[in-house]
Write a protein that holds these residues in place. Sequence first.
Motif, PDB file in Angstrom:
ATOM      1  N   GLY A 175       0.087 -17.200 -22.607  1.00 44.12           N
ATOM      2  CA  GLY A 175       0.373 -16.790 -23.354  1.00 44.12           C
ATOM      3  C   GLY A 175       0.059 -15.449 -22.740  1.00 44.12           C
ATOM      4  N   ARG A 176      -1.062 -14.682 -23.306  1.00 42.95           N
ATOM      5  CA  ARG A 176      -0.800 -13.229 -23.145  1.00 42.95           C
ATOM      6  C   ARG A 176      -1.393 -12.833 -22.676  1.00 42.95           C
ATOM      7  N   PRO A 177      -2.298 -11.815 -21.380  1.00 45.29           N
ATOM      8  CA  PRO A 177      -2.996 -11.208 -20.090  1.00 45.29           C
ATOM      9  C   PRO A 177      -4.623 -10.745 -22.026  1.00 45.29           C
ATOM     10  N   CYS A 178      -5.830 -11.855 -21.238  1.00 47.99           N
ATOM     11  CA  CYS A 178      -6.666 -11.293 -22.671  1.00 47.99           C
ATOM     12  C   CYS A 178      -7.725 -10.717 -21.865  1.00 47.99           C
ATOM     13  N   VAL A 179      -7.552 -10.334 -21.287  1.00 49.34           N
ATOM     14  CA  VAL A 179      -8.679  -9.531 -20.376  1.00 49.34           C
ATOM     15  C   VAL A 179      -7.772  -8.411 -19.475  1.00 49.34           C
ATOM     16  N   ALA A 180      -8.364  -7.176 -18.897  1.00 55.22           N
ATOM     17  CA  ALA A 180      -7.533  -6.503 -18.376  1.00 55.22           C
ATOM     18  C   ALA A 180      -8.037  -6.943 -16.385  1.00 55.22           C
ATOM     19  N   PRO A 181      -6.312  -6.363 -16.008  1.00 62.32           N
ATOM     20  CA  PRO A 181      -6.314  -6.604 -14.564  1.00 62.32           C
ATOM     21  C   PRO A 181      -7.850  -5.769 -13.353  1.00 62.32           C
ATOM     22  N   GLU A 182      -7.679  -7.071 -12.557  1.00 59.69           N
ATOM     23  CA  GLU A 182      -8.610  -5.702 -11.631  1.00 59.69           C
ATOM     24  C   GLU A 182      -7.510  -4.772 -10.384  1.00 59.69           C
ATOM     25  N   ASN A 183      -8.351  -3.697 -10.934  1.00 55.98           N
ATOM     26  CA  ASN A 183      -7.888  -2.371 -11.075  1.00 55.98           C
ATOM     27  C   ASN A 183      -6.317  -1.946 -11.476  1.00 55.98           C
ATOM     28  N   PRO A 184      -6.451  -1.943 -12.719  1.00 56.31           N
ATOM     29  CA  PRO A 184      -5.800  -1.823 -13.938  1.00 56.31           C
ATOM     30  C   PRO A 184      -4.309  -0.355 -13.431  1.00 56.31           C
ATOM     31  N   GLN A 185      -5.133   0.373 -12.787  1.00 59.19           N
ATOM     32  CA  GLN A 185      -4.338   1.061 -12.845  1.00 59.19           C
ATOM     33  C   GLN A 185      -3.382   1.317 -11.663  1.00 59.19           C
ATOM     34  N   ALA A 186      -3.367   0.050 -10.464  1.00 61.89           N
ATOM     35  CA  ALA A 186      -2.025  -0.062  -9.554  1.00 61.89           C
ATOM     36  C   ALA A 186      -2.787  -2.226  -8.862  1.00 61.89           C
ATOM     37  N   PRO A 187      -2.617  -2.751 -10.013  1.00 64.58           N
ATOM     38  CA  PRO A 187      -3.018  -4.113 -10.123  1.00 64.58           C
ATOM     39  C   PRO A 187      -1.636  -4.780  -8.922  1.00 64.58           C
ATOM     40  N   THR A 188      -2.009  -5.849  -8.365  1.00 59.67           N
ATOM     41  CA  THR A 188      -1.214  -6.654  -7.425  1.00 59.67           C
ATOM     42  C   THR A 188      -0.765  -7.439  -8.579  1.00 59.67           C
ATOM     43  N   PRO A 189       0.207  -8.283  -8.184  1.00 64.43           N
ATOM     44  CA  PRO A 189       1.112  -9.071  -9.418  1.00 64.43           C
ATOM     45  C   PRO A 189      -0.136 -10.835  -9.340  1.00 64.43           C
ATOM     46  N   ALA A 190      -1.039 -11.066  -8.171  1.00 59.87           N
ATOM     47  CA  ALA A 190      -1.470 -11.784  -8.953  1.00 59.87           C
ATOM     48  C   ALA A 190      -2.985 -11.263  -9.736  1.00 59.87           C
TER      49      ALA A 190
END
Length: 374
Positions: free
Chosen positions: A160-175
Amino acid sequence: MTKSSLSTNSPASHRRWIGLAAGCAALVSLTAGALPAAAADGAGPAPDAAAGAEVRVRLDEAALQGLMVPDKVASGTMARVSAPGVRWTGVTGGLSQDPAASFRIGSVTKLFTSTVVLQLVAEGRFTLDTPVQRILPGTLPAHWAPITVGQLLSHTSGLGRPCVAPENPQAPTPAAVVAAVTDPACPAPEYPVTRQQYNGINHFLAGMVIEKATGRSYADEVQRRIVRPLGLRHTYLPAAGDTSMPAPSLAAPSEVEPWAWAEGGMISNAPDLERFLGALLRGRLLPPAQQRELFAMPALAQGARDPMSRAGLLRAELPDGTVVWGKTGSMEPYTSGLFGTADGRRVLTYAYTGVTRDPEVQRTRALDLVAAAF
């Protein structure tokens, strides 16, 4: 996607990353006509894999030029068509007239990612049936059903698609982007998978598979395996946080901060993309067994509105029966596409600066450009 000045915790910033991982593009694919029944898993190339070899020599320049007039869809368009006896380029709307002008190719990046993965399969690093969980232990929840490398490329993973914002969304890692899909708050993948569902997360994982299998960065592997051998002088993946554009660029840089890595982050130009797709379709980049994957259609593509091959190539059948293969992409401020006949003898590359983000409008424009070029 939204401007980089947004607060990292804002709803708009959250939507930005959901949209990015969904494909970094409003336009995901295009086709006309149903798949032949024999084009299922394990059946090898679709019967029409060689279709389109005998395309017309003459080009409908008037139709292409009409589609390139600035309108409610595009404020400016570049299109390039190459075939035996044909070499045509048009530019409208104040875009750069330089044939080497660069632009962000968005999800066309996925073709580079899939090609590297198939090369690694040919080298015996893993197979298309190898579970991602075996290559990237701990990346996906242990209770999920196995997701194979092949399912990533063909968009049949059920993710599915992300349902939360990733950590450090301005410069996230692929993980971190993948973690935004595997968060406990997110639903588990569809299982059993019943449909082909385009999702950029598949190629974030594919990029991570490449790095794990080779011990080198995704950007390095693309350069080493595709860019340098083909002499693509204007094709590269910017480093994380690099928002610059090379000169000349097709249009003025966007205020949007780009980042989509192996899913949609590359920069190229029309001559390089034309050379890449021609080489890919003609078998210069893959051994025969992996070359067949370019045109083999997974069973779940049967009846899909926008079917994709086991290698992630879009299949489009035009009203006159011509079948073309390629990929579309979008990364602010560009919407782009790259299509060719199965023999690589005719290739269309286009990019335009969009006025609308409506996916249906963009889809129609892509179909019209392809129909005029083939």
